[in-house]
Scaffold this motif. Sequence first.
Motif, mmCIF file in Angstrom:
data_model
loop_
_atom_site.group_PDB
_atom_site.id
_atom_site.type_symbol
_atom_site.label_atom_id
_atom_site.label_comp_id
_atom_site.label_asym_id
_atom_site.label_seq_id
_atom_site.Cartn_x
_atom_site.Cartn_y
_atom_site.Cartn_z
ATOM 1 N N ALA A 175 4.727 -7.092 10.214
ATOM 2 C CA ALA A 175 4.931 -7.262 11.658
ATOM 3 C C ALA A 175 3.672 -7.855 12.305
ATOM 4 O O ALA A 175 3.753 -8.782 13.125
ATOM 5 C CB ALA A 175 5.287 -5.927 12.300
ATOM 6 N N HIS A 208 3.488 1.079 5.442
ATOM 7 C CA HIS A 208 2.231 0.353 5.699
ATOM 8 C C HIS A 208 2.434 -1.160 5.565
ATOM 9 O O HIS A 208 2.043 -1.945 6.421
ATOM 10 C CB HIS A 208 1.161 0.859 4.716
ATOM 11 C CG HIS A 208 -0.221 0.362 5.021
ATOM 12 N ND1 HIS A 208 -1.190 0.228 4.063
ATOM 13 C CD2 HIS A 208 -0.795 -0.034 6.179
ATOM 14 C CE1 HIS A 208 -2.293 -0.244 4.614
ATOM 15 N NE2 HIS A 208 -2.085 -0.403 5.904
ATOM 16 N N LYS A 261 4.495 -2.624 8.429
ATOM 17 C CA LYS A 261 3.680 -2.772 9.641
ATOM 18 C C LYS A 261 2.797 -4.015 9.534
ATOM 19 O O LYS A 261 2.638 -4.770 10.488
ATOM 20 C CB LYS A 261 2.799 -1.531 9.854
ATOM 21 C CG LYS A 261 3.564 -0.357 10.433
ATOM 22 C CD LYS A 261 2.617 0.829 10.626
ATOM 23 C CE LYS A 261 3.400 2.065 11.028
ATOM 24 N NZ LYS A 261 2.609 3.295 10.811
#
Lengths: 240, 107
Positions: free
Chosen positions: A205, A199, A202
Amino acid sequence: MNTQMNVNEALPLDTFSQGVKDCIPTLLGYISIGIAFGVIAITSNLSILEIFLLSVLVYAGSAQFIFCGLYLAGAPFSVIIITTFIVNLRHFLMALTVAPYLTHYSALRNIGFGTLLTDETFGVAVTKLAKEKNLGGNWMDGLNLTAYFTWVASCTLGGIVGKWLPNAESWGLDFALVAMFAALLILNLVDVGKTKLIHYLKLIAVMALIMYGLLYFLPGHLAVLISTVIVATIGVVTEK
Amino acid sequence: MTTSLSMLLLMIGCAIVTWLPRVIPFMLVRNVKLPDVILKWLSYIPICILSALVLESLFHSEDNMVTLDWLNVLAFIPTLIVAIYTKSLFKTVIVGVLTMALIRFFI
């Protein structure tokens, strides 16, 4: 300096001296950036006394650099003060993150914790929080005061160095800050468990995309503040 | 070793606007119990702020164009590897600074 030696090895250490010890790895960052600041401030026509006072009163790396830039450019005082405010506004979020763990201390001590909060001490404190789930006041004071005195001494020393070596900047020392934030980020990602780690990765990102977009029309410090608010919200919404 | 009154006032002004955001949250949470959703939101702040600060230094914006700051990216790669493998703040900073010094020396 007051270093209480509390030999209580069985308990998680809330001692001043443990705070000092946990601060040591960040000192290279403070010293190198502080010296770089002093050198740049001298070239921006600040006196050594002014460098000393600025680091005592403002105690914030990026804001001090920007102060020099704006002062040298002859910006009006109102612009310098407003910019300093915006650059340092991220500390509001940092203080809000750390403060709930320290409410059982007196108001005066809490003012002390807040006054000496910086990006780096915040990084060290949340890393301890991630590991131990609590913070001690003596530990915070040890961490904060060590960082503060090192910063003031380094900036002043930088001013003195700058008087003698006008080209002492650009020895790679400026990268110490980036390296330190990278290491603190990694330290906050270990021990979180696999689902949480995925998590977080991500979210990082997403953060890269948002930072990239925001930098087209915002200065870096504002992009940091706004992208943090956006991505933390995405984090809560997408949490399982 | 001099300063002027106006410079001193400017520095005090900057000190006040830096101090308030640092201290107000500490006073706030003493009197108000933050709702769970805010606490959850705050738990994301460390990762977000630290990654934003790192990313800020890897980008370079000029003339309405945002590109990668290749020098910083180049120095960042070994720095990140050392951070992941050693989990040591000190070693990471040393490797970061030395890498940057070497890159500047050769480029």
